[in-house]
Design an enzyme around this catalytic site. Structure first.
Site, short mmCIF file in Angstrom:
data_model
loop_
_atom_site.label_atom_id
_atom_site.label_comp_id
_atom_site.label_asym_id
_atom_site.label_seq_id
_atom_site.Cartn_x
_atom_site.Cartn_y
_atom_site.Cartn_z
N ILE A 1 8.22 3.36 -2.54
CA ILE A 1 8.26 4.78 -2.19
C ILE A 1 7.69 5.54 -3.37
O ILE A 1 7.71 5.07 -4.51
CB ILE A 1 9.69 5.27 -1.83
N ASP A 2 7.15 6.72 -3.10
CA ASP A 2 6.45 7.48 -4.12
C ASP A 2 7.36 7.85 -5.29
O ASP A 2 8.58 7.92 -5.16
CB ASP A 2 5.87 8.77 -3.52
N LYS A 3 6.74 8.14 -6.41
CA LYS A 3 7.46 8.50 -7.63
C LYS A 3 8.48 9.61 -7.39
O LYS A 3 9.62 9.54 -7.85
CB LYS A 3 6.45 8.93 -8.70
N THR B 1 9.69 10.65 -4.47
CA THR B 1 10.54 10.43 -3.29
C THR B 1 11.77 9.66 -3.75
O THR B 1 11.66 8.73 -4.54
CB THR B 1 9.79 9.63 -2.21
N ARG C 1 4.09 12.59 4.41
CA ARG C 1 3.44 13.72 3.74
C ARG C 1 2.13 14.09 4.45
O ARG C 1 1.86 15.27 4.71
CB ARG C 1 3.17 13.38 2.28
#
Length: 303
Positions: free
Chosen positions: A136-138, A140, A237
């Site tokens: 998962i993104d930084k 998130t 997103r």
């Protein structure tokens, strides 16, 4: 390690596509690298990714030994939501990068996992990427599964490929969504000009489906639940921005100026993660509570 595959179908199927569906735990991109490096032989000769397989052929794959990453264990505070001898599910905080990369060689989730799990982490695809099956993104937050052995890793990777894992995210988006629920079905691929971004890409994108449900409407924002059917990079997103409701705080796909300057990155939380346990085969579902910043933001928007 050598792996032999007897082709049982073909005619007009590329070898990279065929092998990705017949070699458990090996991604298509990794197989393409093996093909490029001459590690895949048909009739004792190396072939390219575009080679079309023929029924009856034997494909020999030379798998290189996994190599250690130059990553040091770090004693980081990890919020463990669930753990057994095969997997653990961690509640990733905002701002933490999952895997070391240029500019982020320390302080990542992998650094912390290497200290916490020591030798009990999976390592496949030629390079030890300890335990990481998905990311998962930084910015998130929320539930992320980590595998402690290759059997669990391959099993969970197959579930990801089959889109059978339950993944529910909570998000706050700009605007008031009129419909109570809906689905965004639009392929996602690399942005044609901005290589660090993803975009709706009808020509070269991969199938991407997001189901959303409105939880609460505010004056200028909407609090919602997003259930992933697929798991593409930046999927929620990109999808929400594509229908005119970018995530609050997302300066990549939304407004460059955030109405809450203290907010770092998108308001997105992986709240529910459900899998078929790789050993027991029973359904396991874990809930990650909303982080403090998210709760405070909801209260502020309510007021």
């Amino acid at each position: 390690m050598i792996q032999d595959i007897l082709v049982d179908e073909g005619g007009d199927t590329r070898i990279d596509r065929y092998l990705s569906s017949h070699c458990e735990g090996l991604s298509r991109s990794y197989l393409q690298k093996l093909l490029k490096d001459g590690c895949v032989l048909v009739n004792e000769k190396p072939v390219k990714s575009s080679y079309k397989v023929t029924p009856g052929e034997t494909v020999r794959i030379h798998l290189p030994e996994a190599v250690e990453l130059p990553v040091l264990p770090e004693n980081l505070a990890l919020d463990i939501l669930y753990e057994d001898k095969d997997i653990l599910i961690v509640n990733k905080p905002k701002g933490m990068v999952v895997h070391p990369a240029a500019g982020h060689l320390t302080g990542t989730l992998v650094n912390g996992l290497m200290a916490y799990c020591k030798e009990d982490l999976s390592g496949i695809n030629g390079v030890l990427r300890p335990g990481i099956v998905h990311r998962i993104d930084k910015d998130t937050t929320g539930a992320l599964i980590v595998c402690k052995n290759d059997q669990a890793h391959n099993d969970v990777a197959q579930q990801l490929k089959d889109h059978s894992i339950t993944r529910v995210y909570y998000a706050i988006v700009h605007g008031r969504i009129k419909s109570d629920e809906g689905t965004v079905n639009a392929p996602i691929g690399r942005h044609p000009t901005e290589r660090k971004k993803m975009s709706i890409n009808e020509k070269n994108g991969k199938t991407a489906v997001t189901h959303y449900h409105v939880l609460r409407r505010f004056h200028q924002f909407t609090y919602m639940e997003c259930r992933l059917e697929t798991g593409r990079t930046h999927q929620i997103r990109v999808h929400m921005a594509s229908i005119g409701y970018p995530l609050l705080g997302d300066r990549t796909y939304g407004p460059s100026k955030c109405p809450f300057p203290e907010l770092e990155g998108q308001t997105l939380h992986a709240g529910i993660l459900g899998i078929c346990h790789p050993r027991t085969k029973e359904y396991l579902e874990v809930h990650a509570p909303l982080p403090e910043y998210f709760e405070k933001l909801l209260i502020k928007l309510e007021q």
